[in-house]
Design a protein around this motif. Structure first.
Motif: not given
Length: 326
Positions: A125, A127, A207, A226, A230, A249
């Motif tokens: 995915g 972030t 992102s 998410g 993270t 994600d």
């Protein structure tokens, strides 16, 4: 004459063989030449980096080179269309952005993700997050939301393009939070980032392009999108734990055109399963803050169908067709 007669005999034998036997023979020797991998994003970006790492490992497993071909444009849909239109012989594969489930319904992609692809693997995915300049008056997401509620439409945010994950994700968050924001589309994440660094907009939805600037003290990260925090920014809460049930994600996946021989698909699925599990790929994924979200082909196909149904609801809820028509 002898050569002609021999060719005639061989041709007759081939014609006599059932199609299943011919397909089986082809699959048993696959791959016999290099494979083309279509990446629908520009070279050097995070998606490109992760796909190249996977292809390098998978090529070792398969015993043939995998050449990455960048076909960027239209938020990934130029490459996605090229993949759907290719011959289903296993020699053209590529990344399938999960946004095909949205753009196919809006009309930007002339392909149906439920019918036009053979799915091989979901890989990793991205972030995503909301960031503001470090001298912004909003120290927390709660302060950002409170100001937006008191001043509908006054807060602006930069994103990488209408209909993309950053735009749709931010609008979904705004809808759940009961606030109205003004979106400012840019031609990609890099330009959106510069818009925020240059104080042209209040916030950035993107992102992990913001990551080095957060670490350098130029931007403040208010929330990530998410399912879990993270590791690199473990002190920053997710939207979900902040009270907004939104998870974005945008997993990357790998596929081929519909009609791929199941035996060839099995070889490719196995190669990319090993690639996703490799230390080489994990190192790249960690570097670009890409959580590994592996699913084998059949499960990935089920996931795509589920997302397609969710997108149907979201497109109507956010009036995306009207937004894209301008």
């Amino acid at each position: 004459m002898k050569t002609s007669r021999r060719q005639l005999v061989l041709g007759s034998l081939a014609a006599a063989l059932p199609l299943s036997a011919l397909r089986s023979a082809h699959a048993s020797t696959f791959p016999e030449r290099p494979i083309t991998f279509i990446c629908p994003w520009p070279a050097g970006g995070t998606a490109d980096q992760s796909m190249r790492a996977l292809c390098q490992v998978a090529s070792t497993v398969l015993g043939q080179a995998i050449a990455v071909e960048n076909r960027a444009g239209a938020s990934g849909m130029i490459g996605a269309k090229a993949l759907a239109s290719a011959r289903p012989d296993g020699y053209t594969i590529g990344q399938i952005p999960i946004s095909v489930t949205r753009f196919s319904q809006i009309g930007t992609l002339q392909a149906d993700p439920r019918k036009d692809y053979s799915y091989l693997a979901r890989t990793s995915g991205q972030t995503f997050g909301v960031a503001v300049p470090v001298d912004s008056p909003y120290k927390t997401l709660a302060e950002f939301v409170a100001f937006a509620k008191a001043n509908p439409g006054k807060l602006t945010y930069a994103h990488a393009g209408l209909g993309g994950a950053t735009h749709v994700g931010m609008e979904e968050f705004a809808s759940v939070a009961g606030i109205q924001l003004t979106n400012v589309p840019y031609k990609g994440g890099a330009e959106a980032l510069q818009g925020v660094l240059g104080k042209q907009v209040d916030a950035l939805a993107d992102s992990s392009s913001w990551a080095p600037h957060v670490e350098a003290g130029k931007l403040r990260l208010l929330a990530t999108w998410g399912e879990q925090r993270t590791p690199r920014f473990k002190d920053t809460p997710t939207l979900k734990e902040s009270g907004y049930n939104v998870v974005v994600d945008a997993p990357n996946g790998i596929g081929a055109p519909k009609g791929l021989d199941p035996a060839i698909a099995a070889k490719l699925r196995d190669a990319f399963r090993q690639a996703v599990a490799s230390a080489e790929f994990k190192a790249v994924a960690d570097r670009i803050d890409a959580p590994v979200l592996y699913l084998d082909g059949p499960d990935y196909e089920k996931y795509v169908n589920q997302v397609y149904q969710r997108e149907t609801v979201l497109i109507d809820k956010l009036k995306l067709r009207e937004l894209l028509r301008g």
